[in-house]
Structure formats: C-alpha cells, structure tokens
Scaffold this motif. Structure first.
Motif, PDB file in Angstrom:
ATOM      1  N   HIS B 381       0.819  -1.209   0.000  1.00 54.61           N
ATOM      2  CA  HIS B 381       0.000   0.000   0.000  1.00 54.61           C
ATOM      3  C   HIS B 381       0.857   1.265   0.000  1.00 54.61           C
ATOM      4  CE1 HIS B 381      -2.954   2.991   1.142  1.00 54.61           C
ATOM      5  NE2 HIS B 381      -2.280   3.238   2.239  1.00 54.61           N
ATOM      6  N   SER B 382       1.861   1.318   0.889  1.00 56.63           N
ATOM      7  CA  SER B 382       2.663   2.531   0.952  1.00 56.63           C
ATOM      8  C   SER B 382       4.104   2.240   1.350  1.00 56.63           C
ATOM      9  CB  SER B 382       2.031   3.519   1.948  1.00 56.63           C
ATOM     10  OG  SER B 382       2.982   4.484   2.337  1.00 56.63           O
ATOM     11  N   GLN B 383       5.003   2.480   0.410  1.00 59.00           N
ATOM     12  CA  GLN B 383       6.433   2.361   0.723  1.00 59.00           C
ATOM     13  C   GLN B 383       6.812   3.383   1.788  1.00 59.00           C
ATOM     14  OE1 GLN B 383       9.343   0.822   0.097  1.00 59.00           O
ATOM     15  NE2 GLN B 383       8.482  -0.815  -1.155  1.00 59.00           N
ATOM     16  N   LYS B 384       6.170   4.541   1.705  1.00 68.86           N
ATOM     17  CA  LYS B 384       6.512   5.635   2.602  1.00 68.86           C
ATOM     18  C   LYS B 384       6.225   5.245   4.058  1.00 68.86           C
ATOM     19  CE  LYS B 384       6.576  10.565   2.564  1.00 68.86           C
ATOM     20  NZ  LYS B 384       6.003  11.815   2.117  1.00 68.86           N
ATOM     21  N   LEU B 385       5.041   4.653   4.263  1.00 69.96           N
ATOM     22  CA  LEU B 385       4.691   4.237   5.624  1.00 69.96           C
ATOM     23  C   LEU B 385       5.659   3.150   6.111  1.00 69.96           C
ATOM     24  CD1 LEU B 385       0.807   4.082   5.884  1.00 69.96           C
ATOM     25  CD2 LEU B 385       2.405   5.609   7.047  1.00 69.96           C
ATOM     26  N   ALA B 386       6.061   2.275   5.183  1.00 67.02           N
ATOM     27  CA  ALA B 386       7.015   1.238   5.571  1.00 67.02           C
ATOM     28  C   ALA B 386       8.331   1.872   6.016  1.00 67.02           C
ATOM     29  CB  ALA B 386       7.248   0.273   4.413  1.00 67.02           C
ATOM     30  N   ASN B 387       8.725   2.925   5.298  1.00 67.86           N
ATOM     31  CA  ASN B 387       9.937   3.642   5.713  1.00 67.86           C
ATOM     32  C   ASN B 387       9.752   4.323   7.060  1.00 67.86           C
ATOM     33  OD1 ASN B 387      12.137   3.300   3.878  1.00 67.86           O
ATOM     34  ND2 ASN B 387      10.825   4.230   2.310  1.00 67.86           N
ATOM     35  N   VAL B 388       8.569   4.885   7.260  1.00 63.82           N
ATOM     36  CA  VAL B 388       8.283   5.498   8.572  1.00 63.82           C
ATOM     37  C   VAL B 388       8.423   4.436   9.661  1.00 63.82           C
ATOM     38  CG1 VAL B 388       6.446   6.475   9.997  1.00 63.82           C
ATOM     39  CG2 VAL B 388       6.809   7.325   7.678  1.00 63.82           C
ATOM     40  N   HIS B 389       7.822   3.270   9.410  1.00 58.78           N
ATOM     41  CA  HIS B 389       7.931   2.180  10.375  1.00 58.78           C
ATOM     42  C   HIS B 389       9.401   1.854  10.645  1.00 58.78           C
ATOM     43  CE1 HIS B 389       7.300  -2.411  11.219  1.00 58.78           C
ATOM     44  NE2 HIS B 389       7.699  -1.763  12.285  1.00 58.78           N
ATOM     45  N   PHE B 390      10.165   1.783   9.571  1.00 55.98           N
ATOM     46  CA  PHE B 390      11.590   1.460   9.727  1.00 55.98           C
ATOM     47  C   PHE B 390      12.282   2.447  10.654  1.00 55.98           C
ATOM     48  CE2 PHE B 390      15.960   2.356   8.461  1.00 55.98           C
ATOM     49  CZ  PHE B 390      16.532   1.126   8.712  1.00 55.98           C
ATOM     50  N   TRP B 391      12.036   3.733  10.443  1.00 60.39           N
ATOM     51  CA  TRP B 391      12.734   4.726  11.262  1.00 60.39           C
ATOM     52  C   TRP B 391      12.235   4.734  12.702  1.00 60.39           C
ATOM     53  CZ3 TRP B 391      17.302   6.182  10.365  1.00 60.39           C
ATOM     54  CH2 TRP B 391      17.766   6.239   9.042  1.00 60.39           C
ATOM     55  N   ILE B 392      10.917   4.617  12.878  1.00 61.29           N
ATOM     56  CA  ILE B 392      10.396   4.577  14.257  1.00 61.29           C
ATOM     57  C   ILE B 392      10.973   3.354  14.968  1.00 61.29           C
ATOM     58  CG2 ILE B 392       8.356   4.448  15.734  1.00 61.29           C
ATOM     59  CD1 ILE B 392       6.720   5.637  13.588  1.00 61.29           C
ATOM     60  N   GLY B 393      10.982   2.220  14.269  1.00 59.28           N
ATOM     61  CA  GLY B 393      11.493   0.989  14.877  1.00 59.28           C
ATOM     62  C   GLY B 393      12.959   1.111  15.254  1.00 59.28           C
ATOM     63  N   THR B 394      13.741   1.692  14.336  1.00 58.00           N
ATOM     64  CA  THR B 394      15.168   1.840  14.626  1.00 58.00           C
ATOM     65  C   THR B 394      15.386   2.747  15.826  1.00 58.00           C
ATOM     66  OG1 THR B 394      15.543   1.614  12.268  1.00 58.00           O
ATOM     67  CG2 THR B 394      17.382   2.404  13.579  1.00 58.00           C
ATOM     68  N   MET B 395      14.637   3.857  15.859  1.00 59.95           N
ATOM     69  CA  MET B 395      14.738   4.752  17.019  1.00 59.95           C
ATOM     70  C   MET B 395      14.329   4.012  18.288  1.00 59.95           C
ATOM     71  SD  MET B 395      15.763   7.610  15.911  1.00 59.95           S
ATOM     72  CE  MET B 395      15.263   9.074  16.726  1.00 59.95           C
ATOM     73  N   GLY B 396      13.305   3.190  18.165  1.00 62.69           N
ATOM     74  CA  GLY B 396      12.835   2.411  19.312  1.00 62.69           C
ATOM     75  C   GLY B 396      13.957   1.537  19.854  1.00 62.69           C
ATOM     76  N   ILE B 397      14.674   0.878  18.948  1.00 58.03           N
ATOM     77  CA  ILE B 397      15.762  -0.005  19.382  1.00 58.03           C
ATOM     78  C   ILE B 397      16.838   0.815  20.097  1.00 58.03           C
ATOM     79  CG2 ILE B 397      17.582  -1.566  18.616  1.00 58.03           C
ATOM     80  CD1 ILE B 397      15.799  -2.371  16.289  1.00 58.03           C
ATOM     81  N   LEU B 398      17.186   1.967  19.513  1.00 54.75           N
ATOM     82  CA  LEU B 398      18.232   2.793  20.133  1.00 54.75           C
ATOM     83  C   LEU B 398      17.792   3.288  21.509  1.00 54.75           C
ATOM     84  CD1 LEU B 398      19.443   4.863  17.067  1.00 54.75           C
ATOM     85  CD2 LEU B 398      20.661   3.045  18.273  1.00 54.75           C
ATOM     86  N   PHE B 399      16.532   3.780  21.569  1.00 53.33           N
ATOM     87  CA  PHE B 399      16.029   4.290  22.845  1.00 53.33           C
ATOM     88  C   PHE B 399      15.936   3.175  23.878  1.00 53.33           C
ATOM     89  CE2 PHE B 399      14.612   8.373  21.122  1.00 53.33           C
ATOM     90  CZ  PHE B 399      14.884   9.169  22.213  1.00 53.33           C
ATOM     91  N   TYR B 400      15.758   1.960  23.401  1.00 55.76           N
ATOM     92  CA  TYR B 400      15.729   0.840  24.340  1.00 55.76           C
ATOM     93  C   TYR B 400      17.139   0.487  24.791  1.00 55.76           C
ATOM     94  CZ  TYR B 400      14.227  -3.379  26.620  1.00 55.76           C
ATOM     95  OH  TYR B 400      13.960  -4.308  27.575  1.00 55.76           O
TER      96      TYR B 400
END
Lengths: 322, 722
Positions: B381-400
């Motif tokens: 549906h949306s590559q853009k949303l997938a990229n958003v997910h990627f960045w939020i997830g990566t930030m999540g890992i770092l913040f964890y």
C-alpha cells in the motif's frame, strides 16, 4: 528532516549521561577500582587513534613525495594503494579495498564463480572465505586451546575460589594499611560520645537512611526496639550501642553494619542514638530489655566498670521479647 | 542439476498459501500482544502501580508472559510462516499434509492461549523461558513433532534434488529444539498444573541454561538464518555470496552453539571446568555467527542502491547488523572478567533486546512486507509508511538499548564500589536502583516507539490486503525426481554427501548437537565431586516447601537472584557476617533451582535470619514501608490466601521420588508439622503486635525466606524446624 534525525540520534546517546552527572564527585575511588578496565579501554582507544594517525600520515607522506617529485620534474603515473584487478576498473578505492579485504570476486566478474545451483530462482556464488574471517576463526580456536590448557589441564589459571581468596586477602591488607594510616582507630574499646554538631548531623543522616525504617525516625521503635525510653536490650552506653551496631544481633534481625559503615560513621550514628534517650516519640514502642543506668550522659562508659554490659548477652537469653 | 533433471513430464501443483497467511496473521497479533505486555512490564519499573494491584498482572507473573509471548508466539509463528512459505518453493511441492498444517497451526495457537491463561494465574515451573507447566510442555512436544513430520515429509516428496541452505537450518532447528525441550522439561507432576523439576540445584541450572541458551540459538537464530537465506536473495534479486561459507558456518554454528550454555552461569556455583567450556566455545562462536552475517550482507553487494529505497531491504540490513552486534557481544559477555560486570544487570537485557527487536523483529517485519503483497497479488500500500515504520522501529531499538547499557554498567559499578576503609559505597542496594530509574523510563519510551511502528505496519498491511485478493494457492510446475540418482564424482563433496540426503542431514545435525550437551551435562550427574555435599544442608520443612512454591509462583526469580558470586563486593553486601558465597552443595534440594538471571532487587540467597519475621510481614504488605523508594510491588493477596495444605503430602511424596531424604511415611505427618511451624511464626508475629492467621500464605513465605542460605551456618547440623 534529515538534520532532525541526527540531532535526535545524538540526543539519545547523550541523554543517559545527564542523569549521572552527580556521580562525578565519587570518581576518585572509582579510578582506583577500575584501573584495569580503564587501562584496557584507553589501550583500545589509543590503538585506534594510532592506526588512524598512521593512515593519515601515510597519505600525507605520499602527497609530499608527489609534490617533491613534481618539483624535481619527475613524471610518474599514479600508483594506487590497492591496484585494480581485472574487472575492477572504474570501481572506487573503498569498494576495491572492501573486495580485497574479503577476497571477493568483483560483482562484474561474478559469473566466473557462480555455481549451477538454483532454488526457486535463488542462485549461489562461491566466493572464497573472507581471509580476516577465517583467520579470526583460527585465532578463536587457538584461544580456546590455550585457555583450556591454562585453566583446566595445567591448572596454572586460578579457580574461581582461588581468585576469591586472593581478592579477599588483598582487600584485607589494603583496608588494614588504610586504617593504620588514619592513626586512631575507633572500636568498641575506645569509642566515645561525640556531641559535635557535625557528628550529630552526620549521625542523623545515617540514622534516617538506614535505621529509621525499623526504629522510627524519632526513635520510637517499630520492628526494632524503642530508643527513647530507659530500657535497653543490649546496653545503653556508648560502647554497647557501638557494638550492637557493629556486630548486629543476627538472631533477632539486627544487621551487622560493620561492612557497610566505617568506624567513624558508626560512632556518629551511635552518638545520635545515644542522645535519643529521653526524647518523646510519637508512637513509642513498649519497653524492651532492662532499665539501663548510665554513669553519666556525656562521659564515655568503661565497659569493664559496667556489670550490665558484660552480662548483657546472658541476660537476654531469658528475655522472651522480640 | 545436470543431466539428471531431464524433463520427465511436468507436474502441476499448488502451494498452500492459506497456512502461511494464517501464521503471518498470528505472528502480527501476538507480536502486538507480546510487545504490549513488554511495555507494561517496562512501565512497572518506573510506576510499580502499573500492576493494577492485581496478582495476575504483577511483574513476576507478567514478565514470563512477555518472554513467552514474544519468543514462542511472535517469533514462533514468524518461523512457521517463513518455513511454510519457503519450504514449499524450495522443494517444489505443496506441504505434505493440509491436515497436519491445520493441526500445527491451531495446536500452536492453543498452546499460546493456554500459556496466556496459566502464566498470570501463577502456574509456572519456575524455569526461565520454560515456565509452562507439564501438560502444556507435552502439548508443545506433540505439536512440534507434527510440525517436524509435516516438514520432513514435504522434504521427502520434494521435486528438487538438493536441499538449499535454508532447509539445512530448518532441519537443525527442528531436531535440536525437540531435544532441548524434552530434556529440559523432565518434571514430576503432583497434579494438574503443578510439577517439580526432575533435576535439582546445579544440575537443574546447567540443564536449564543449556536449554535457555540454545532456545536463543535454535529458536531465535537458526530458523531465522534459514529465513534470511531465503528472503534476502528473493527480495534483493542477488545471488548468495558464498556457498562454501554457508557450509562451514552452518556446521560450525550448530556444533559450537550447543556448548556455550554455561556462559550464563559464570562465577556461579557451577564446576570450574564447565564454566571454562562455556567461555571457550562462546569465543569460538563469533566466527560461525559472523559467517551468517557476512553471507547475508555480502549477498547485497551490487544492490545497495536498492537498499536506499526499499524498506524491506532496509529492515533486513538492520536485522543482520543487529545479529552481528549481538553475536559479537555474546562472546564478549562470556569472558569471565566482562561477565563479572554484566551478569545480573540490565546490560543483559539490552543485549537480548538488540537481538530480539533488531534481528528477530526486523526480519519478521521484512518478511511481512515481502509476503503480504505476494499472497494478495498486489503491491504494498505505501512504501513511505514502511519507511516510517523502519525509522520509528530503529529509534525504538536505540532508545531501548542505549539507556539499558548505561543502566547496567552504572549499576554494576555501583555494586562493586568500595570505600578505602573496606565498606561499600552504596551499601543500600536500593540506591543503585533509584539511580537508574530514569533509564527505565527511557527504555519504556523506546518500547513505546517500537510498538507504535508495529501499528503503522499493521495499518499498511491491512490496506495492502484490501487492495488485492488473497491467493489461496499459487500454481507451479515441476518435474518429479528420478528414482535412480547417483551424485557424480565431480560434484561438490557437500552436495554429494548431504544435500540430497535429508535423513542423513537430520542424523548428523542431531549427532553434532548431542555431543556438546552430553559432555557438559552427563558428568555433572555422575561425578560426585562436581557437587560437593555439605552435611548441614537439610531438606526444607513442609511449610518452607510451601513457601518456596509461593516464591516460584510469584516469579520472584525474575527480579531476585539466589546466587552470591565469589566476589568481595557480593559477600560483603549479602553475607557480611560470614562472607560465604553460594556453594553448589547448598542447592541439592532445590527443585527447581532459583538462581535467577537479573537483579532488579538484591540477592536473596543469605536472606534467612537477616531481618525479623515482622520486617518481612510489613515488607511484603508494602515494600516501601521497610525500604522507602522501593519499586517492588506490594503482595496483599499473600495475606488473604491460604497456603496449600491439601497438596502438601503429595508434595512431600514427589520430593521423596526425586531423592529428597524425608523419612519414610513423612507425608502423613507433613501437614501437622507445617501447621506447628506456622503457629510458631504466627505467635512470634503476635508478640510484635501483628495478628495474622497461621494459615495465610505470608506465613509459609516467611518460613521459606528465613530458611534461605542458613543451613551452611549450622555447624551442629540442626536445621529442621528452626
């Protein structure tokens, strides 16, 4: 957007540091404690810096040489640090370096090492094993052999119990040396009441942090006995209070504080407790033990002159309380 | 493939996509549930009230729910989805049996459901990552066999001669997990949903961590390596980098991994030789693990321009990088001097979450983004949303991860810091906890980010599915295999010997993984000197045994260790009177062992006699009354519920079966003895002004806590009855 991303990243890295600023004050003993780790860390940092510096130097040297040659009029075709292999023309320096490091066949030539395997459209190349990886594997195996010989075959490496005994002995010696350097040592044979404001304040701080949960902040008692009445289970003079704090009464749940409080601190908190007698507590616990007559509120009591103190352990045996 | 593959008439068949889709849906749902529970427990570190005051949602019970949900439900369903999708295509055949697929899918979901019910109820075997009680253990074994049978029969009737590297990993996964699960789950039931571990103390610890470590190896690693080998070349369109690297790292990985379990027990009461084996095999594990990382990353050579755009590849790159980091960090933590700092701290929590959130999580997301459009015959549906997910997830890992590394390191240093006069700088354990609470808050925020990313993904995937139509079966064609196949001499040795012989592959995998386990575990059972006996160590009284069951039920081990390591900083803190560290002989009656793996609270092994009964009474009722600032939750239900009189005789009999030397016929007397001891404690409390029925659970728990670690100090050997 990009910038924001980076700023956020840096923030995450630094944030944890902010809440730990307060620790800086205690750094002195920290360095003592972690000498080896610090030295190791420094070694790693220094070796990385050295490698980078040498690399920069090498490049600088090359440039100087080039300039020199140009001055002298020597024309020379440029040689590269890592010469291009066949099929690598037009590939950048780092890509070539990376290929060389891994001993890989460049992408443009990969048909030469393609196997005839194909699974659901997936093909397989057969690149050589990256040399650094293979050597790393060999070294780790060598490490394993040496480690096992050292610890398990020859027994030259210490067992964990031996390590423990050595650590304890070393610590005992260090503490002894340190205490000896302080001169006058406070123990139950020479402890005196201190009424200095600084000492009493320090004693109060220690008391509030460690004792108040069981004995109440105002000394009225709770899980532990009441300090404000004239009744004492283990003696109410300075040496007795000091001794009870130092060694505890393990059978009744009073912890030995020797390992956690220094002699000076035990004197301070003992003095604070000593002075509590006669205070009015909000919720005083019922008296426990026996009335303890102090010789004098301010002068040190001599344990020998006080029969109650000497027998006090024995007297407690019939005490059904607590 | 050569001449053997002449076309002998193509057969047409359909790949089963329904089971794949079902597993994908399950992995998503349980991912959300498991991570939400994770977020809940993370919040409880900062706000203990987040247990809602209920026993069912208190940390000690919910933390196992989190680990079980993310490992066995989220990752487990992820594995099955990936295996069912890739195996059919790599073998050019439909799954062997649709019925077995159905049984496998629904059976696994039922197991998860039963785990989600029983764990909050406190039904637990008390062994980390293997908490589920015996009936569920049996169900797991059965369903696992169904999975294995279905997979293996599919391989047998394949239309592709050779087995691709992904399948090697699937086979090793199946056979090793079966072995681990069965050996570790030996337990003696006393009734439905209550059992005691067959092993005790040191042996139990060794078996448990042999299992625990290899659950990471063969549930979280090898199947995902298999998935990596399938989905990376598929998603990037690039050939696998090196076939010979696959061979070497596969065999080396499964052989070496199994030995490394004891690195979870360094400086514990485990024989030195077993610890040394754990150390060296962990170090040797770096290269085989990195072999997988290299083969994954280098496969992307020539596709890095795609990585910049394609969210799927991005997820994969971060997943493999996290795998590389975690598998380097693991061996590092296995060095005894590093372990001395890291063990029992949040460093370990950070370590597993780099692996869990990064490697397993991100690879699962990549797989979902890859498969859902395929199964629904449409575009994402949306590559853009997938990229958003990627960045939020990566930030999540770092913040964890970063705050947890920081917290672990800080706390460990605080535990070990001495004043020059020989006293501990932070003698009150609580100080070292309150110091890192801000880190816990940051960690919870990281978890929240990561979970939000998952919701973005779910939205994206639902939109994707709605835009297409589900393809229940994909049509494919292939020729059947000819019967009279003989590999040619010119073939690669590995192809000649293994790749066309699945049974041989299975047997050799089993042999390789059995070697390390056998050499480490069997001697600890057979050779007396490995667990030196201590004559004063006596069995628990019936009341203490009941108290211990409560301790296990409440999951106290999730925050408290019972293992004082042989360090000055630990004996000074936990046993200042006698300076005794924990000895192997002290745990011989502990079914199961409760050494723990994380100290959110202090060690409890020498707790016995440290405080009066009344202290424990008030402390369990409201921990902050005795330790102001404590983040331990209150346990009011222990004051209302009654300890288990009914099953006490059965408990004693079970212990006797397990070799605990109670006198013969003691089960008949056990309840009376327990009641007497309870009455004594109750009377003692009364003198302190506390009125409490002697039947309350708190009384049994106090009995157990007061017994902890005291036997070794009883020189005369009077232990029973206090």
């Amino acid at each position: 957007m990009k910038k924001l991303k980076y700023i956020l990243l840096i923030l995450i890295m630094v944030l944890p540091g902010l809440s730990f600023g307060q620790e800086a004050a205690e750094q002195q003993s920290f360095f003592e404690q972690y000498k080896i780790e610090i030295v190791l860390g420094l070694t790693v940092v220094i070796s990385i810096v050295t490698v980078v510096a040498m690399y920069v130097l090498l490049i600088a040297l090359k440039m100087v040489l080039k300039l020199k040659r140009a001055e002298m009029g020597i024309e020379e075709e440029e040689k590269e640090l890592i010469p291009a292999k066949e099929g690598e023309e037009g590939v950048g320096f780092w890509r070539r370096f990376w290929n060389r490091l891994n001993d890989s066949v460049p992408v443009s030539k990969e048909h030469e090492i393609a196997t005839d395997h194909e699974y659901d459209g997936i093909r397989e190349l057969d690149n050589r094993l990256p040399p650094w990886w293979l050597w790393g594997f060999y070294i780790s195996i060598l490490f394993a052999v040496v480690y096992l010989i050292n610890y398990e075959v020859l027994g030259t490496g210490p067992t964990q119990d031996e390590e423990f005994q050595a650590e304890m002995m070393q610590a005992e010696e260090d503490v002894k040396t340190y205490l000896a350097s302080l001169g006058d040592l406070i123990d139950e044979s020479n402890v005196t009441l201190s009424t200095e404001t600084a000492d009493i304040n320090a004693g109060k701080a220690i008391y509030d942090a460690n004792c108040a949960v069981c004995h109440a902040a105002d000394g009225g008692g709770g899980v532990g006995p009441n300090f404000t009445d004239k009744y004492w289970l283990h003696g109410g003079d300075m040496p007795s209070i000091f001794k009870t704090i130092k060694y505890g009464v393990p059978s009744k749940g009073m912890i030995a504080w020797e390992a956690q409080l220094s002699p000076k601190k035990m004197q301070q908190v003992a003095s604070y407790i000593y002075m509590m007698e006669g205070n009015t507590a909000a919720n005083p616990k019922e008296p426990q033990g026996e009335v303890f007559e102090r010789n004098d509120g301010t002068v040190e009591d001599n344990p020998e002159s006080n029969p109650d103190f000497v027998d006090d352990e024995a007297a407690l045996e019939d005490d059904e309380c607590c | 493939m050569s001449e053997n593959n002449e076309k002998v008439g193509l057969e047409t068949f359909h790949y089963d996509n329904t089971t794949v889709r079902n597993f994908l849906v399950a992995t998503t749902i349980f991912g959300i549930i498991g991570m939400s529970v994770g977020l809940l427990v993370a919040c409880q570190f900062v706000w203990p009230e987040a247990n809602f005051g209920l026993q069912y949602t208190t940390f000690g019970r919910v933390r196992p729910l989190h680990t079980n949900a993310v490992i066995f439900a989220f990752v487990g369903n992820g594995i099955f989805a990936g295996v069912y999708y890739s195996l059919q295509r790599l073998c050019k055949t439909r799954m062997y049996s649709d019925l077995l697929s159905k049984i496998h899918f629904w059976g696994w979901q039922l197991i998860i459901l039963s785990a989600a019910i029983t764990l909050p109820l406190g039904m637990t075997s008390g062994k980390e990552y293997a908490e589920l009680e015996w009936p569920i253990d049996i169900a797991i074994a059965l369903i696992w066999v169904v999975f294995g049978l279905n997979m293996f029969m599919t391989i047998i009737k394949r239309r592709e001669r050779h087995l691709y590297v992904a399948i090697w990993f699937y086979i090793a996964t199946f056979v090793t997990v079966a072995m681990l699960h069965i050996v570790n789950s030996f337990e003696l039931p006393i009734d439905f949903m209550k059992s005691y571990s067959w092993y005790a103390g040191v042996q139990d610890a060794l078996v448990q961590w042999w299992y625990g470590h290899n659950a990471v190896a063969f549930f979280l690693t090898t199947p995902y390596l298999g998935l990596m080998y399938y989905f990376i070349p598929k998603a990037s369109g690039r050939p696998i980098y090196s076939y010979r690297l696959s061979i070497i790292h596969f065999w080396a990985l499964i052989f070496i991994y199994i030995w490394a379990g004891p690195h979870h027990l360094l400086y514990n009461a485990l024989p030195d030789w077993a610890q040394s084996l754990g150390v060296v095999f962990s170090v040797m594990l770096i290269a085989p693990s990195w072999g997988g990382m290299l083969n994954g990353l280098l496969t992307l050579r020539g596709a890095w321009d795609k990585v910049r755009e394609d969210a799927i590849l991005k997820f994969m790159v971060v997943a493999i990088t996290c795998y590389g980091m975690a598998t380097f960090e693991g061996p590092l933590l296995s060095l005894k001097n590093v372990n001395a700092i890291g063990h029992f701290t949040d460093w370990i929590v950070a370590h597993v979450h780099v692996g869990g959130l990064g490697w397993n999580g991100f690879l699962t997301f990549a797989m979902l983004y890859y498969l859902i459009p395929k199964l629904y015959n449409t575009k994402l549906h949306s590559q853009k949303l997938a990229n958003v997910h990627f960045w939020i997830g990566t930030m999540g890992i770092l913040f964890y991860a970063i705050p947890m590394y920081w917290a672990g390191f800080t706390q460990s240093l605080m535990w070990k810091q001495f004043n020059p006069d020989g006293t501990l700088v932070y003698s009150n354990f609580l100080e070292t906890v309150t110091q890192i609470i801000p880190m816990y808050a940051l960690r919870a925020f990281g978890g929240l980010l990561y979970l939000s990313g998952v919701f973005v993904m779910v939205f994206n995937l639902i939109k994707t599915a709605k835009s297409g139509s589900f393809q229940a079966g994909t049509e494919a064609q292939a020729a059947p295999l000819m019967k009279d196949y003989k590999p040619e001499k010119s073939e690669h040795w590995h192809r000649r010997i293994f790749e066309w012989k699945p049974v041989r592959m299975l047997v050799w995998s089993l042999v390789l993984v059995a070697i390390g386990g056998a050499i480490e575990i069997i001697p600890t059972f057979l050779i007396q000197s490995n667990v030196p006996t201590i004559s004063t160590v006596k069995p628990y009284t019936p009341l203490e045994l009941n108290g211990r069951d409560i301790y296990v039920r409440e999951g106290c081990y999730t925050c408290h260790s019972q293992m004082i390591r042989p360090f000055r900083s630990e004996v000074m803190r936990y046993d200042p009177a006698d300076l005794e560290y924990s000895k192997a002989g002290e745990f011989v009656y502990d079914h199961p062992f409760q050494w723990g793996s994380k100290r959110t609270g202090p060690d409890l092994h020498r707790l016995g006699g440290k405080y009066p009964d009344s202290w424990h009474f008030y402390h369990m009722l409201d921990p902050t009354s005795m330790s102001p600032g404590s983040i331990m939750p209150p346990y009011p239900w222990l004051f209302e519920q009654e300890w288990d009189k009914r099953r006490t005789p059965a408990k004693i009999r079970a212990m006797q079966t397990l070799g605990v030397p109670y006198p013969e016929g003691y089960d008949a007397q056990a309840v009376a003895d327990a009641e007497n001891q309870a009455a004594l404690i109750s009377k003692g409390l009364e003198l302190e002004g506390i009125k409490m029925s002697s039947d309350a659970e708190i009384i049994a728990l106090i009995a157990y806590l007061q017994r902890l670690g005291t036997d070794i100090k009883n020189v005369e050997g009077v232990a029973e009855g206090n």
